[in-house]
Design a protein around this motif. Structure first.
Motif, PDB file in Angstrom:
ATOM      1  N   ALA A 108       0.866  54.403  32.627  1.00  0.00           N
ATOM      2  CA  ALA A 108      -0.362  53.825  33.195  1.00  0.00           C
ATOM      3  C   ALA A 108      -1.502  53.977  32.203  1.00  0.00           C
ATOM      4  CB  ALA A 108      -0.690  54.503  34.513  1.00  0.00           C
ATOM      5  N   THR A 131      -5.632  50.579  32.623  1.00  0.00           N
ATOM      6  CA  THR A 131      -6.505  50.412  33.779  1.00  0.00           C
ATOM      7  C   THR A 131      -7.792  49.682  33.455  1.00  0.00           C
ATOM      8  OG1 THR A 131      -7.419  52.612  33.360  1.00  0.00           O
ATOM      9  CG2 THR A 131      -5.590  52.457  34.914  1.00  0.00           C
ATOM     10  N   CYS A 149       1.909  47.875  34.049  1.00  0.00           N
ATOM     11  CA  CYS A 149       1.923  49.255  34.507  1.00  0.00           C
ATOM     12  C   CYS A 149       1.500  49.291  35.973  1.00  0.00           C
ATOM     13  CB  CYS A 149       0.986  50.113  33.661  1.00  0.00           C
ATOM     14  SG  CYS A 149      -0.764  49.736  33.904  1.00  0.00           S
ATOM     15  N   ASP A 150       1.711  50.428  36.626  1.00  0.00           N
ATOM     16  CA  ASP A 150       1.361  50.550  38.039  1.00  0.00           C
ATOM     17  C   ASP A 150      -0.109  50.246  38.284  1.00  0.00           C
ATOM     18  OD1 ASP A 150       3.970  51.307  38.365  1.00  0.00           O
ATOM     19  OD2 ASP A 150       3.531  53.339  39.091  1.00  0.00           O
ATOM     20  N   ALA A 151      -0.963  50.767  37.420  1.00  0.00           N
ATOM     21  CA  ALA A 151      -2.395  50.556  37.605  1.00  0.00           C
ATOM     22  C   ALA A 151      -2.768  49.092  37.438  1.00  0.00           C
ATOM     23  CB  ALA A 151      -3.179  51.420  36.618  1.00  0.00           C
ATOM     24  N   ALA A 169      -1.688  47.274  40.582  1.00  0.00           N
ATOM     25  CA  ALA A 169      -2.597  47.623  41.680  1.00  0.00           C
ATOM     26  C   ALA A 169      -3.926  46.893  41.545  1.00  0.00           C
ATOM     27  CB  ALA A 169      -2.806  49.131  41.727  1.00  0.00           C
ATOM     28  N   ALA A 170      -4.386  46.722  40.315  1.00  0.00           N
ATOM     29  CA  ALA A 170      -5.657  46.023  40.097  1.00  0.00           C
ATOM     30  C   ALA A 170      -5.555  44.565  40.529  1.00  0.00           C
ATOM     31  CB  ALA A 170      -6.059  46.126  38.626  1.00  0.00           C
ATOM     32  N   LYS A 226      -0.822  51.152  46.234  1.00  0.00           N
ATOM     33  CA  LYS A 226       0.236  52.008  45.702  1.00  0.00           C
ATOM     34  C   LYS A 226       1.537  51.805  46.466  1.00  0.00           C
ATOM     35  CE  LYS A 226       1.276  56.869  44.662  1.00  0.00           C
ATOM     36  NZ  LYS A 226       0.766  58.266  44.753  1.00  0.00           N
TER      37      LYS A 226
END
Length: 375
Positions: free
Chosen positions: A5, A8, A26-28, A31-32, A221
């Motif tokens: 991550a 961001t 990436c996860d972030a 999520a964004a 998440k």
């Protein structure tokens, strides 16, 4: 695999382009994009998703004829109007002949996939279900049979496959164990449900999974957990729709999910899984008058008109306000074609298999118990 991550701070435009080019973030970053309410971002995601859809499927949209054959369910999921403790639910079961009549009407209307959907109703034994499946395949050999009947043991899934079922839809509803526990009673297990999907894939089914968008206490998440599970499973079909409350459930007072987030997620799914079969769901059409058209413009390429008898449709209510409960099958079919053509797409009169799914997969039969014991 999940990327570190470290992105961001990237602007949403750059994240959209990276997702389009690489199929992952990436996860972030995911999520964004999931959280963004920026209209420009939604529009850019949808444009890239349409481009990806056309590259893999052209303008084709596939019809699935939905037959909701039982409103009985042994489970007590907190969000579902069919939950076993809902004393106000109106219950029904269709006979084999009634199901076949639905298929006959659908075939005359150019449906080449029939989706048999129900609550988890133990009245329908493996023997009865196999008889229904084999009868459909015998009368309509050029059609696919899809099942959406919940969690079973592997031996049952294998029987249905041998009888002629080729696809299975089983939405996990959330990939987060903590969130799953908020939506279901303790006797239900997320791990068991995910293992069912893995077993279905191993048997040779074209597999569909998915989740509700905006279900109570869902976070970005949680949604990322679903996306990572999809990357592991690599399903052929992914179905998502907005959470819509039902008045006779514990979640009656909860806020509904939104069309906007559902549409963003359809686009994200198309970019992550370019060849997936993704429906514009009835729930999306329920929450927004043009929801199914918007879903197609966001990257969907499947619609599921209802072939169930009109007399039972209003009894199969997972959520309140469900559309198209009073239309005859022919009306639904014609209406859907107009909607599809209004956004520059066309109805494909075909089974609509996943492009990487060629001839029917076969189960690798295990050696008899006696052989294993002898060895």
């Amino acid at each position: 695999m999940t990327k570190a991550a470290n992105e961001t701070a990237l602007p949403l435009k750059a994240l959209t382009e990276e997702l389009f080019l690489t199929g992952d973030l990436c996860d972030a970053g995911l999520a964004a994009l999931i959280s963004s309410e920026d209209e420009e971002t939604r529009s850019r995601l949808a444009a890239r998703a349409r481009e990806t859809t056309v590259a893999n499927y052209g303008a084709d949209v596939y019809l699935r004829g939905l037959i909701e054959f039982s409103s009985y369910c042994r489970n007590d999921c907190f969000y579902c109007g069919l939950r076993r403790s809902n004393a106000a639910a109106r219950r029904y079961r269709l006979s084999k002949e009634e199901i076949l009549d639905c298929c006959r009407r659908g075939y005359a209307l150019d449906f080449r996939t029939f989706v048999l959907q129900s609550g988890e109703d133990e009245y329908y034994t493996d023997e009865l279900l196999c008889d229904i499946i084999s009868s459909i395949r015998g009368e309509f050999p050029d059609c696919a049979v899809t099942l959406s009947i919940g969690e079973k043991e592997r031996a049952s899934y294998e029987k249905y496959f041998r009888a002629g079922a080729e696809r299975y839809l089983l939405r996990e509803e959330t990939g987060s164990p903590q969130h799953y526990a908020r939506l279901h009673p303790p006797e239900l297990s997320l791990e068991h449900r995910l293992n069912c999907l893995r077993e279905l894939k191993g048997i040779g089914y074209q597999v569909g999974c998915g989740f509700m968008v905006g279900s109570p206490r869902q976070t970005p998440k949680d949604i990322v957990c679903d996306l990572r599970f999809f990357q592991e499973l690599q399903p052929q079909m992914i179905g998502i729709g907005p959470f819509i409350s039902h008045k006779d459930t514990p979640f009656a007072a909860c806020r509904n999910g939104t069309a906007a987030m559902t549409l963003r997620l359809i686009s994200i799914l198309r970019l992550m899984f370019p060849k997936a079969l993704i429906p514009a769901t009835t729930a999306l059409g329920t929450i927004s008058p043009c929801g199914r058209e918007e879903g197609l413009m966001a990257g969907a390429n499947v619609v599921m008109p209802n072939l169930s008898p009109v007399g039972v449709r209003a009894k199969y209510l997972l959520y309140d306000g469900k559309i198209c409960t009073g239309d005859e099958a022919a009306e639904c079919r014609c209406c859907m074609q107009r909607r599809i053509e209004s956004v520059g797409r066309r109805v494909s009169v075909s089974r609509g298999d996943h492009p990487d799914f060629g001839c029917r997969q076969r189960i690798k039969k295990a050696a008899p118990e006696s052989s294993r014991a002898a060895s």
